[in-house]
Design an enzyme around this catalytic site. Structure first.
Site, PDB file in Angstrom:
ATOM      1  N   PHE A 104       0.847  -1.190   0.000  1.00 53.73           N
ATOM      2  CA  PHE A 104       0.000   0.000   0.000  1.00 53.73           C
ATOM      3  C   PHE A 104       0.886   1.245   0.000  1.00 53.73           C
ATOM      4  O   PHE A 104       1.762   1.387   0.866  1.00 53.73           O
ATOM      5  CB  PHE A 104      -0.926   0.007   1.226  1.00 53.73           C
ATOM      6  CG  PHE A 104      -2.279  -0.588   0.940  1.00 53.73           C
ATOM      7  CD1 PHE A 104      -2.392  -1.899   0.533  1.00 53.73           C
ATOM      8  CD2 PHE A 104      -3.431   0.179   1.047  1.00 53.73           C
ATOM      9  CE1 PHE A 104      -3.633  -2.455   0.230  1.00 53.73           C
ATOM     10  CE2 PHE A 104      -4.678  -0.362   0.744  1.00 53.73           C
ATOM     11  CZ  PHE A 104      -4.782  -1.688   0.339  1.00 53.73           C
TER      12      PHE A 104
ATOM     13  N   CYS B 113      -5.763  15.239   0.543  1.00 54.06           N
ATOM     14  CA  CYS B 113      -7.023  14.923  -0.142  1.00 54.06           C
ATOM     15  C   CYS B 113      -7.696  16.241  -0.527  1.00 54.06           C
ATOM     16  O   CYS B 113      -7.506  17.259   0.154  1.00 54.06           O
ATOM     17  CB  CYS B 113      -7.935  14.106   0.778  1.00 54.06           C
ATOM     18  SG  CYS B 113      -9.495  13.644  -0.024  1.00 54.06           S
TER      19      CYS B 113
ATOM     20  N   CYS C  95     -16.250  15.601   2.386  1.00 52.71           N
ATOM     21  CA  CYS C  95     -16.296  14.196   2.805  1.00 52.71           C
ATOM     22  C   CYS C  95     -16.076  14.155   4.314  1.00 52.71           C
ATOM     23  O   CYS C  95     -15.019  14.558   4.793  1.00 52.71           O
ATOM     24  CB  CYS C  95     -15.208  13.410   2.071  1.00 52.71           C
ATOM     25  SG  CYS C  95     -15.173  11.670   2.503  1.00 52.71           S
TER      26      CYS C  95
ATOM     27  N   CYS D 258     -14.390  10.007   6.667  1.00 52.52           N
ATOM     28  CA  CYS D 258     -13.089   9.390   6.396  1.00 52.52           C
ATOM     29  C   CYS D 258     -12.571   8.624   7.615  1.00 52.52           C
ATOM     30  O   CYS D 258     -12.656   9.098   8.743  1.00 52.52           O
ATOM     31  CB  CYS D 258     -12.082  10.473   6.019  1.00 52.52           C
ATOM     32  SG  CYS D 258     -10.528   9.828   5.400  1.00 52.52           S
ATOM     33  N   ASP D 259     -12.009   7.443   7.372  1.00 55.44           N
ATOM     34  CA  ASP D 259     -11.449   6.638   8.461  1.00 55.44           C
ATOM     35  C   ASP D 259      -9.930   6.497   8.333  1.00 55.44           C
ATOM     36  O   ASP D 259      -9.345   5.582   8.905  1.00 55.44           O
ATOM     37  CB  ASP D 259     -12.109   5.247   8.491  1.00 55.44           C
ATOM     38  CG  ASP D 259     -11.887   4.467   7.196  1.00 55.44           C
ATOM     39  OD1 ASP D 259     -11.249   5.002   6.275  1.00 55.44           O
ATOM     40  OD2 ASP D 259     -12.355   3.312   7.123  1.00 55.44           O
ATOM     41  N   THR D 260      -9.303   7.426   7.580  1.00 56.13           N
ATOM     42  CA  THR D 260      -7.885   7.268   7.257  1.00 56.13           C
ATOM     43  C   THR D 260      -7.095   8.501   7.673  1.00 56.13           C
ATOM     44  O   THR D 260      -7.540   9.629   7.458  1.00 56.13           O
ATOM     45  CB  THR D 260      -7.728   7.075   5.733  1.00 56.13           C
ATOM     46  OG1 THR D 260      -8.526   5.967   5.332  1.00 56.13           O
ATOM     47  CG2 THR D 260      -6.276   6.808   5.359  1.00 56.13           C
TER      48      THR D 260
ATOM     49  N   GLU E  42      -7.112   3.526  -5.581  1.00 55.56           N
ATOM     50  CA  GLU E  42      -8.383   3.755  -4.909  1.00 55.56           C
ATOM     51  C   GLU E  42      -8.582   5.260  -4.846  1.00 55.56           C
ATOM     52  O   GLU E  42      -7.790   5.963  -4.217  1.00 55.56           O
ATOM     53  CB  GLU E  42      -8.363   3.131  -3.515  1.00 55.56           C
ATOM     54  CG  GLU E  42      -8.031   1.648  -3.590  1.00 55.56           C
ATOM     55  CD  GLU E  42      -8.365   0.871  -2.327  1.00 55.56           C
ATOM     56  OE1 GLU E  42      -8.539   1.512  -1.274  1.00 55.56           O
ATOM     57  OE2 GLU E  42      -8.441  -0.360  -2.414  1.00 55.56           O
TER      58      GLU E  42
ATOM     59  N   HIS F 112      -9.485  -6.307   6.543  1.00 57.37           N
ATOM     60  CA  HIS F 112      -8.215  -5.992   7.202  1.00 57.37           C
ATOM     61  C   HIS F 112      -8.456  -5.522   8.636  1.00 57.37           C
ATOM     62  O   HIS F 112      -7.627  -5.763   9.519  1.00 57.37           O
ATOM     63  CB  HIS F 112      -7.433  -4.936   6.414  1.00 57.37           C
ATOM     64  CG  HIS F 112      -8.202  -3.694   6.116  1.00 57.37           C
ATOM     65  ND1 HIS F 112      -9.294  -3.687   5.281  1.00 57.37           N
ATOM     66  CD2 HIS F 112      -8.053  -2.416   6.543  1.00 57.37           C
ATOM     67  CE1 HIS F 112      -9.769  -2.450   5.190  1.00 57.37           C
ATOM     68  NE2 HIS F 112      -9.047  -1.672   5.962  1.00 57.37           N
TER      69      HIS F 112
HETATM   70  S1  SF4 Z   1     -12.602   9.030   2.518  1.00 59.96           S
HETATM   71 FE1  SF4 Z   1     -10.868  10.318   3.207  1.00 59.96          FE
HETATM   72  S2  SF4 Z   1      -9.343  10.114   1.604  1.00 59.96           S
HETATM   73 FE2  SF4 Z   1     -11.326   9.433   0.729  1.00 59.96          FE
HETATM   74  S3  SF4 Z   1     -12.226  11.265  -0.201  1.00 59.96           S
HETATM   75 FE3  SF4 Z   1     -12.997  11.167   1.882  1.00 59.96          FE
HETATM   76  S4  SF4 Z   1     -11.568  12.465   3.048  1.00 59.96           S
HETATM   77 FE4  SF4 Z   1     -10.561  11.972   1.114  1.00 59.96          FE
END
Ligand code: SF4
Length: 208
Positions: free
Chosen positions: A25, A31, A46, A49-51, A114, A202
């Protein structure tokens, strides 16, 4: 050009049609739909988001030139057979370009991405996964899999089915009401069998 990279690590792909495959990865920093700062989340386009994609402080994170980045990915793969890199973020299309694609190709990598689909994908990608977000203009309406995080307010799943994808996946949102999200995703698949359930395996397995 140099690339701002949050982290690079070897793991298993946990989601979608390629779930279970060994993959490196490569997570780009940044973003276009959220700053990544919690204080901005409520006002972001958005919001689920979980990242963590901010900064370059993750495992193998930093600023790289194309060849050095491809070399690092290849070193982490550590084998000659079936090399797979999943390029993600953040939003990878803010940085991914032909130079990096070419450098990864020199190492024989199959290249998966992705993306939220709001920016067009460059040529040379083997597997395009688009995860559309409500309230955005998706320009990348073709690819290999469309992964709908569900439920999302103001998103019409039926409208997405006219886009040019081989697979349509409904993935329960990772949120406070996880049980409700799972039920909603199952209901969507049961209602329209063109959808298939995708789980974040995961997380079940305790992988990154
Ligand atoms: S999930 Fe996270 S990385 Fe994906 S578009 Fe939304 S804010 Fe951006």
């Amino acid at each position: 050009m140099s690339y701002a990279v949050k982290e690079i690590f070897l793991t298993l792909q946990g989601e979608g049609m390629q779930a279970g495959r060994r993959a490196v990865f490569l997570r780009f920093a940044g973003c276009n739909l959220w700053s990544g700062r919690e204080e901005d989340r409520a006002d972001a386009i958005c919001r689920f988001c979980d990242t963590d994609f901010t900064g370059m402080d993750g495992e193998n994170g930093g600023r790289y030139e194309a060849r050095a980045l491809a070399d690092k990915v290849a070193t982490l793969w550590g084998k000659s057979e079936s090399p797979l890199v999943v390029i993600t973020g953040g939003e990878p299309m803010l940085q991914l370009d032909g130079a990096l694609i070419a450098a990864l190709r020199e190492h024989g990598f199959e290249i998966a991405v992705e993306t939220n689909g709001t920016l067009p994908a460059p040529a040379g990608i083997d597997w395009i996964c688009v995860s559309p977000k409500a309230g955005t203009e998706v320009v990348q309406r073709s690819g290999d899999e469309l992964k709908l995080v569900w439920p999302q307010q103001d998103m019409d799943p039926a409208a997405l089915l006219s886009w040019d994808f081989r697979h349509f996946l409904a993935q329960p949102m990772d949120c406070a009401d996880a049980q409700g999200a799972r039920a909603a995703a199952i209901e969507l698949v049961m209602r329209d069998p063109r959808w298939r359930l995708s789980l974040q395996t995961h997380k079940v397995l305790g992988l990154a």
